[in-house]
Design a protein around this motif. Structure first.
Motif, PDB file in Angstrom:
ATOM      1  N   GLY A 290       0.806  -1.209   0.000  1.00  0.00           N
ATOM      2  CA  GLY A 290       0.000   0.000   0.000  1.00  0.00           C
ATOM      3  C   GLY A 290       0.838   1.257   0.000  1.00  0.00           C
ATOM      4  N   ILE A 291       1.913   1.254   0.754  1.00  0.00           N
ATOM      5  CA  ILE A 291       2.803   2.418   0.795  1.00  0.00           C
ATOM      6  C   ILE A 291       3.458   2.627  -0.560  1.00  0.00           C
ATOM      7  N   GLU A 292       3.932   1.534  -1.165  1.00  0.00           N
ATOM      8  CA  GLU A 292       4.684   1.651  -2.413  1.00  0.00           C
ATOM      9  C   GLU A 292       3.791   1.893  -3.632  1.00  0.00           C
ATOM     10  N   LYS A 293       2.459   1.889  -3.439  1.00  0.00           N
ATOM     11  CA  LYS A 293       1.577   2.339  -4.512  1.00  0.00           C
ATOM     12  C   LYS A 293       1.742   3.833  -4.758  1.00  0.00           C
ATOM     13  N   ASN A 294       2.254   4.533  -3.742  1.00  0.00           N
ATOM     14  CA  ASN A 294       2.589   5.938  -3.890  1.00  0.00           C
ATOM     15  C   ASN A 294       3.962   6.017  -4.544  1.00  0.00           C
ATOM     16  N   ALA A 295       4.031   6.538  -5.732  1.00  0.00           N
ATOM     17  CA  ALA A 295       5.247   6.482  -6.543  1.00  0.00           C
ATOM     18  C   ALA A 295       6.459   7.102  -5.871  1.00  0.00           C
ATOM     19  N   GLY A 296       6.240   8.023  -4.963  1.00  0.00           N
ATOM     20  CA  GLY A 296       7.366   8.716  -4.355  1.00  0.00           C
ATOM     21  C   GLY A 296       7.899   8.061  -3.106  1.00  0.00           C
ATOM     22  N   PHE A 297       7.383   6.880  -2.734  1.00  0.00           N
ATOM     23  CA  PHE A 297       7.768   6.260  -1.470  1.00  0.00           C
ATOM     24  C   PHE A 297       8.227   4.820  -1.662  1.00  0.00           C
ATOM     25  N   GLU A 298       9.041   4.359  -0.722  1.00  0.00           N
ATOM     26  CA  GLU A 298       9.531   2.987  -0.751  1.00  0.00           C
ATOM     27  C   GLU A 298       9.723   2.484   0.666  1.00  0.00           C
ATOM     28  N   VAL A 299       9.821   1.172   0.791  1.00  0.00           N
ATOM     29  CA  VAL A 299      10.033   0.531   2.086  1.00  0.00           C
ATOM     30  C   VAL A 299      11.314  -0.295   2.000  1.00  0.00           C
ATOM     31  N   LEU A 300      12.225  -0.050   2.941  1.00  0.00           N
ATOM     32  CA  LEU A 300      13.511  -0.749   2.969  1.00  0.00           C
ATOM     33  C   LEU A 300      13.585  -1.656   4.192  1.00  0.00           C
ATOM     34  N   GLY A 301      14.438  -2.672   4.083  1.00  0.00           N
ATOM     35  CA  GLY A 301      14.677  -3.531   5.236  1.00  0.00           C
ATOM     36  C   GLY A 301      14.604  -4.994   4.874  1.00  0.00           C
ATOM     37  N   GLY A 302      14.654  -5.833   5.904  1.00  0.00           N
ATOM     38  CA  GLY A 302      14.625  -7.275   5.729  1.00  0.00           C
ATOM     39  C   GLY A 302      14.988  -7.965   7.020  1.00  0.00           C
ATOM     40  N   THR A 303      15.429  -9.210   6.931  1.00  0.00           N
ATOM     41  CA  THR A 303      15.753  -9.985   8.123  1.00  0.00           C
ATOM     42  C   THR A 303      16.965  -9.412   8.833  1.00  0.00           C
ATOM     43  N   ILE A 304      16.980  -9.583  10.147  1.00  0.00           N
ATOM     44  CA  ILE A 304      18.079  -9.084  10.983  1.00  0.00           C
ATOM     45  C   ILE A 304      18.532 -10.195  11.930  1.00  0.00           C
ATOM     46  N   THR A 305      19.588  -9.956  12.679  1.00  0.00           N
ATOM     47  CA  THR A 305      20.102 -10.966  13.615  1.00  0.00           C
ATOM     48  C   THR A 305      19.305 -10.941  14.913  1.00  0.00           C
ATOM     49  N   ASN A 306      18.016 -11.240  14.779  1.00  0.00           N
ATOM     50  CA  ASN A 306      17.114 -11.264  15.918  1.00  0.00           C
ATOM     51  C   ASN A 306      16.005 -12.261  15.601  1.00  0.00           C
ATOM     52  N   HIS A 307      15.636 -13.059  16.593  1.00  0.00           N
ATOM     53  CA  HIS A 307      14.558 -14.025  16.421  1.00  0.00           C
ATOM     54  C   HIS A 307      13.422 -13.716  17.401  1.00  0.00           C
ATOM     55  N   ARG A 308      12.213 -13.896  16.929  1.00  0.00           N
ATOM     56  CA  ARG A 308      11.040 -13.782  17.807  1.00  0.00           C
ATOM     57  C   ARG A 308      10.797 -15.112  18.508  1.00  0.00           C
ATOM     58  N   LEU A 309      10.507 -15.018  19.816  1.00  0.00           N
ATOM     59  CA  LEU A 309      10.340 -16.202  20.643  1.00  0.00           C
ATOM     60  C   LEU A 309       9.026 -16.183  21.407  1.00  0.00           C
ATOM     61  N   THR A 310       8.594 -17.373  21.818  1.00  0.00           N
ATOM     62  CA  THR A 310       7.631 -17.534  22.897  1.00  0.00           C
ATOM     63  C   THR A 310       8.414 -18.088  24.081  1.00  0.00           C
ATOM     64  N   VAL A 311       8.214 -17.493  25.248  1.00  0.00           N
ATOM     65  CA  VAL A 311       9.025 -17.802  26.428  1.00  0.00           C
ATOM     66  C   VAL A 311       8.144 -18.399  27.521  1.00  0.00           C
ATOM     67  N   PHE A 312       8.685 -19.375  28.252  1.00  0.00           N
ATOM     68  CA  PHE A 312       7.927 -20.090  29.283  1.00  0.00           C
ATOM     69  C   PHE A 312       8.458 -19.820  30.689  1.00  0.00           C
ATOM     70  N   ASP A 313       7.533 -19.705  31.642  1.00  0.00           N
ATOM     71  CA  ASP A 313       7.879 -19.646  33.061  1.00  0.00           C
ATOM     72  C   ASP A 313       7.592 -21.026  33.657  1.00  0.00           C
ATOM     73  N   LYS A 314       8.638 -21.798  33.875  1.00  0.00           N
ATOM     74  CA  LYS A 314       8.441 -23.173  34.334  1.00  0.00           C
ATOM     75  C   LYS A 314       8.016 -23.252  35.792  1.00  0.00           C
ATOM     76  N   THR A 315       7.998 -22.109  36.510  1.00  0.00           N
ATOM     77  CA  THR A 315       7.510 -22.119  37.889  1.00  0.00           C
ATOM     78  C   THR A 315       5.979 -22.057  37.947  1.00  0.00           C
ATOM     79  N   HIS A 316       5.319 -21.766  36.823  1.00  0.00           N
ATOM     80  CA  HIS A 316       3.864 -21.784  36.804  1.00  0.00           C
ATOM     81  C   HIS A 316       3.384 -23.234  36.893  1.00  0.00           C
ATOM     82  N   PRO A 317       2.388 -23.517  37.729  1.00  0.00           N
ATOM     83  CA  PRO A 317       1.969 -24.921  37.941  1.00  0.00           C
ATOM     84  C   PRO A 317       1.647 -25.685  36.663  1.00  0.00           C
ATOM     85  N   GLN A 318       1.057 -25.018  35.671  1.00  0.00           N
ATOM     86  CA  GLN A 318       0.684 -25.718  34.443  1.00  0.00           C
ATOM     87  C   GLN A 318       1.865 -25.931  33.499  1.00  0.00           C
TER      88      GLN A 318
END
Length: 544
Positions: A290-318
């Protein structure tokens, strides 16, 4: 910790030969350099500009290459390898000692020259380590609820905890002469150079600290060596940098940078398109077209040295039974998340590691397979009865965080996990140790090309998970100490492989969702490139 100062036989007058001082540039009476405004979703979680307090992706964006600098730098716009920074060269004395030659003529924002005295201060008890001692795997627990509620220079408890995460065995810094220092470790460490490139190892002015009335005063306007200095900081609203005209790297390209906090994606995009903002960060992939449909704009970037995680608290009873946590990991269709929410612009990595680990990479490792039937069997074997499991969530602190959470909850519910989202306002509420702490989001980065920079730093004895009391594992901690002290690369790689097995299979501390990606929108007229990092580089070589 021992604070070394100088050898009695050496004074501070001798200068290291060969250091390069770049020529100064005169500034025209009418400064024609541009000033820009950058819209971000968050400026600082801690409401400070201290690298040891603000350990976050948003901190990386505003700190690295703009405000704070390290002795060993990073090539942000290429392969993230090491490069001379505030030190021009370095050499190993032995497995425990690293000597560095400081760049001469470097000026702090207050006009003082950086010398070895400032380096010693930056790694001192007063600034970094407090009363902690070089560790042998003992966790420094973080429980303080209001670390900024003080008017003294007493360090918030998080500071020494993070400092020992990055420098577990540092004894001190020794001054050889005015422009030469030696870092002395209590044990062998093959990663000292990498540790010096992490922003937590950035250099601050000794005099500025001494003249500050309190830690908070200092932390909201630190005096550093970067190309930009703090002009004004209003937490939760905006941060203004202005050019440090005496910068050692030459006159900065921009007169002023204004970061404004705009939590809503639509507001960031609309402000960019209307000309209110010059750059808009944290753009979700589904908004790029949608942004790049505007001829004067662009989006830069990509993957980085960072991973998204789900984290657990093992002290929770469940979550005490590792079979339940394993069920979480096998219920996730990670590729579906990448394809649907990220439009295929990122990937599912091989666990908590990155390709730039080179020969330390465990090439045959994979994230847990998507296997709902196995997840259901694990829950049955664990005797899980469907009790509620809280999932603490921030509203899109991470790009696509909320829709990802909604997808995850549906996937977990399909295998029988009764996961319930609890929306929170800030990280303090996310990490608060109460009976409802069980599952949360996080991301992990690698500050340098060794597993110590991630799996040990973030999940070892002084990683955040153990410091806040979510998770611990005795074998993992023993292996972490081995990784930090061994010089045998082959055995270190074996230890790393075992750590992945523990943290991602046997006793899950987390599960990796996908590699993170960062996208920034701008006008095509704006001559700026995105780094392979959260960091936004506004140095002279990356503007205009």
């Amino acid at each position: 910790m021992v604070n070394f100062t100088r050898r009695s036989t050496l004074g501070l007058g001798a200068a290291a030969a060969g250091s390069l001082i770049l020529p100064r540039f005169s500034i025209a009476q009418a400064d024609q350099r541009p000033s820009i405004t950058v819209a971000v979703q968050k400026i600082s979680n801690s409401n400070t500009l201290d690298t040891l307090r603000e350990q976050s992706n948003v901190g990386t964006r505003i700190f690295n290459s703009s405000l704070w600098e390290t002795l060993i730098g990073t090539k942000w716009l290429s392969d993230l390898t090491a490069t001379p920074g505030l030190a021009t060269e370095w050499r190993r004395i032995d497995d425990k000692t690293l000597e560095l030659k400081l760049r001469q003529g470097v000026k702090f924002h207050n006009g003082d020259e950086m010398t070895a005295e400032d380096v010693v201060f930056s790694f001192s008890k007063e600034r970094m380590f407090g009363n902690t001692q070089p560790s042998t795997g003992k966790t420094i627990f973080v429980t303080e609820k209001n670390p900024l509620g003080r008017e003294s220079k007493e360090l918030p408890v998080e500071i020494p905890a993070v400092a020992r995460r990055f420098w577990p065995a540092l004894l001190g810094v020794e001054i050889v002469d005015k422009y030469t220092v030696r870092f002395v470790n209590g044990s062998s460490d093959v990663t000292m150079e990498g540790r010096l490139s992490a922003v937590a190892s950035a250099i601050a002015s000794r005099r500025a600290w001494d003249e500050s009335k309190s830690y908070l005063d200092w932390a909201r306007k630190p005096i550093t060596t970067g190309p930009y200095k703090v002009a004004e900081f209003k937490p939760d609203t905006y941060l203004i940098y202005e050019s440090h005209d005496q910068y050692w790297g030459g006159l900065p390209a921009l007169k002023r940078i204004r970061f404004v906090e705009v939590p809503e994606v639509a507001s960031r995009i609309n402000g960019l398109l209307s000309g209110e903002y010059d750059l808009a960060s944290d753009i979700p992939p589904d908004q790029i077209q949608g942004i790049e449909k505007n001829a004067g704009f662009e989006v830069l970037g990509g993957t980085i040295t960072n991973h998204r995680l789900t984290v657990f608290d093992k002290t929770h009873p469940q979550l005490a039974n590792p079979l339940v946590r394993r069920a979480f990991t096998h219920a996730i269709d990670r590729q579906a998340i990448v394809d649907s929410l990220w439009a295929g612009r990122t990937k599912v990595p091989a666990g908590l590691q990155w390709d730039f680990y080179a020969d330390m990479l465990i090439k045959d490792w994979k994230v847990p397979e998507y296997n709902p039937e196995l997840a259901r069997k694990l829950l049955k074997d664990a005797g899980y009865k469907g009790d509620p499991i809280p999932y603490r969530l921030l509203n899109n602190y991470y790009t696509n965080q909320t829709p990802t959470a909604q997808v995850l909850v549906e996937m977990w519910n399909q295998v029988g996990l009764n996961v319930q989202i609890e929306m929170k306002e800030n990280w303090q509420q996310i990490l608060e140790k109460t009976p409802t702490r069980a599952v949360r989001d996080w991301s992990n980065s690698a500050n340098f090309s060794d597993p110590v920079s991630s799996i040990v730093a973030q999940h070892g004895p002084n990683g955040q998970q153990q410091q806040v009391g979510e998770w611990t594992n005795e074998e993992m901690n023993t292996l972490s100490n081995f990784m930090e002290t061994s010089t045998d690369r082959a055995k270190r790689r074996e230890a790393f492989a075992r750590m992945l097995q523990i943290c991602e299979r046997d006793d899950p501390a987390y599960t990796v969702l996908h590699q993170n990606a960062v996208f920034t929108a701008k006008s095509k007229k704006t001559k700026w490139k995105a780094a392979a990092s959260f960091a936004m580089d506004f140095r002279a070589g990356n503007w205009g």
